[in-house]
Scaffold this motif. Structure first.
Motif, PDB file in Angstrom:
ATOM      1  N   ALA A   1     -23.389  25.301  -7.507  1.00  0.00           N
ATOM      2  CA  ALA A   1     -24.157  25.542  -8.735  1.00  0.00           C
ATOM      3  C   ALA A   1     -23.332  25.214  -9.974  1.00  0.00           C
TER       4      ALA A   1
ATOM      5  N   GLU B   1     -29.701  27.975  -1.605  1.00  0.00           N
ATOM      6  CA  GLU B   1     -30.442  29.147  -2.074  1.00  0.00           C
ATOM      7  C   GLU B   1     -31.336  29.701  -0.979  1.00  0.00           C
TER       8      GLU B   1
ATOM      9  N   HIS C   1     -28.027  26.844 -14.192  1.00  0.00           N
ATOM     10  CA  HIS C   1     -27.160  26.647 -13.026  1.00  0.00           C
ATOM     11  C   HIS C   1     -25.888  27.491 -13.141  1.00  0.00           C
TER      12      HIS C   1
ATOM     13  N   LEU D   1     -22.594  28.403  -2.538  1.00  0.00           N
ATOM     14  CA  LEU D   1     -23.580  28.226  -3.600  1.00  0.00           C
ATOM     15  C   LEU D   1     -22.923  28.319  -4.975  1.00  0.00           C
TER      16      LEU D   1
ATOM     17  N   LEU E   1     -26.799  30.892 -12.145  1.00  0.00           N
ATOM     18  CA  LEU E   1     -26.917  30.947 -10.682  1.00  0.00           C
ATOM     19  C   LEU E   1     -25.536  31.017 -10.043  1.00  0.00           C
ATOM     20  N   GLY E   2     -24.608  30.205 -10.536  1.00  0.00           N
ATOM     21  CA  GLY E   2     -23.252  30.217 -10.002  1.00  0.00           C
ATOM     22  C   GLY E   2     -22.575  31.564 -10.185  1.00  0.00           C
TER      23      GLY E   2
ATOM     24  N   LEU F   1     -28.780  22.382  -3.636  1.00  0.00           N
ATOM     25  CA  LEU F   1     -28.889  23.750  -4.144  1.00  0.00           C
ATOM     26  C   LEU F   1     -30.053  24.488  -3.494  1.00  0.00           C
TER      27      LEU F   1
END
Length: 378
Positions: free
Chosen positions: A165, A142, A184, A161, A187-188, A138
């Motif tokens: 994620a 990122e 997470h 990503l 983030l995804g 990750l």
């Protein structure tokens, strides 16, 4: 004080003595040397009470054993993304931007293959030993996205990503790291927005709804999974549509919405493409065919206490891919729940025994928690 170590231990209902034994077992399996049992008892007590710092060697063992990141192990909030270079750091900034420009489609394909490898290992061996690899994966993605400038470079990386994620989030949820799982998923979702990939966004939202279910907020989970349909904007593949209907059915069952659950199960069956193929070529994280849907149907019916659950679940057990170890643990839990609804305690106890063995192999805190909840009903 290492609050994170103590919390991870208590999440698993382990005593300090049990943690010592697990450290010794882990070290033996991985051919690592650790201190004597007496010394480890002292170390664990001192780690948790802040009288001894956790050395890198023991931190590595504890990360693999407990499936937690360094920040969680030390009880610290996850650090913010590395700060951008300040005045005078333009050379470094330009260097990283130039490196990001060189990320080709071949490199993105490598990122995707790495995610697939981590998914395969997770499916067969569990998530607890993958925290270091997934954290590094990750971080690389990122970093590539942070310093990519133009859309034609950013979107493929963001798509990779988003998939990684979401996998990392499910793994974190499985090992009991709920806050990491939630972050997470966020983030995804952000990456899916960046990539303009509604399928990845809908998938992340629907899986995130399970965090709410596990937190005993099933009504809010129903709202989130239904919002995932709106996020999909009519651009979901047939197999993902079937998956999303099935997820909604299970979550509705947990919210006590019987009619909605049954309706979603019927819609899932209608949407699912025929044949034995289970991978969605447009959404590699989706595994779903008729056998999987039979298991999902049995799971939802078992939650509702429906007598038909047992036949569906045994049919799914016969068809289950033996490499899906975590799925097998969940299926055994479903069968135990279905037998308990029929007051068939001997059968329920046997399936819980099998589930416990499988959950031990994968290190699944989530399944062990469910096993203990069902055991209390015997």
């Amino acid at each position: 004080m290492s609050k994170g170590l103590r919390q991870a231990r208590l999440t698993r209902d382990w005593s300090q003595e049990r943690l010592v034994r697990e450290i010794e077992r882990y070290a033996k399996r991985h051919l690592s040397h650790v201190a004597s049992t007496a010394s480890l008892r002292v170390y664990v007590s001192e780690w948790e009470n802040g009288r001894r710092s956790i050395s890198p060697r023991y931190a590595s063992i504890l990360r693999g054993l407990l499936g937690i990141a360094d920040s969680e192990l030390m009880g610290q909030p996850a650090g913010d993304m590395e700060a951008l270079p300040t005045v005078g750091g333009y050379d470094d900034l330009v260097s990283r931007i130039d490196s990001a420009r060189s990320v080709s489609l071949t490199m993105v394909d490598t990122f995707m293959k790495q995610t697939e490898l981590l998914r395969t290992v997770d499916r067969q061996m569990g998530a607890s030993g993958l925290v270091d690899q997934m954290t590094g994966h990750l971080s690389t993605l990122e970093d590539a996205l942070t310093f990519a400038v133009l859309p034609e470079t950013r979107r493929p990386v963001a798509r990779a990503l988003a998939g990684a994620a979401t996998l990392a989030a499910w793994q974190a949820l499985d090992v009991g790291s709920v806050e990491r799982a939630w972050k997470h998923y966020e983030l995804g979702k952000r990456a899916a927005h960046e990539a303009n990939e509604p399928m990845y966004l809908a998938h992340a939202m629907a899986e995130q709804a399970y965090v709410l279910c596990d937190a005993e907020r099933p009504e809010l989970a129903v709202d989130l999974v239904r919002d995932a349909w709106r996020a999909g904007a009519g651009r979901l593949s047939p197999r993902l549509q079937a998956w999303l209907h099935a997820a909604e059915a299970e979550i509705c069952a947990r919210a006590g919405l019987t009619d909605d659950c049954r309706r979603s199960l019927d819609l899932a069956a209608e949407a699912l493409p025929g044949g034995t193929e289970d991978r969605d070529p447009d959404m590699l994280s989706i595994f779903l065919n008729g056998a999987h849907l039979t298991r999902w149907r049995g799971n939802a019916l078992a939650i509702l206490g429906d007598d038909q659950a047992v036949s569906s679940l045994y049919m799914a057990l016969e068809r289950l891919d033996p490499s899906f170890i975590r799925a097998a643990a969940g299926l055994r839990c479903d069968l135990a729940q279905a037998h308990l609804a029929r007051d068939e305690y001997d059968q329920a106890q046997e399936h819980l025994r099998q589930a416990r063995l499988l959950a031990s192999r994968t290190g699944s805190v989530r399944h062990r928690r469910r096993i203990e909840q069902l055991t209390k009903r015997l």
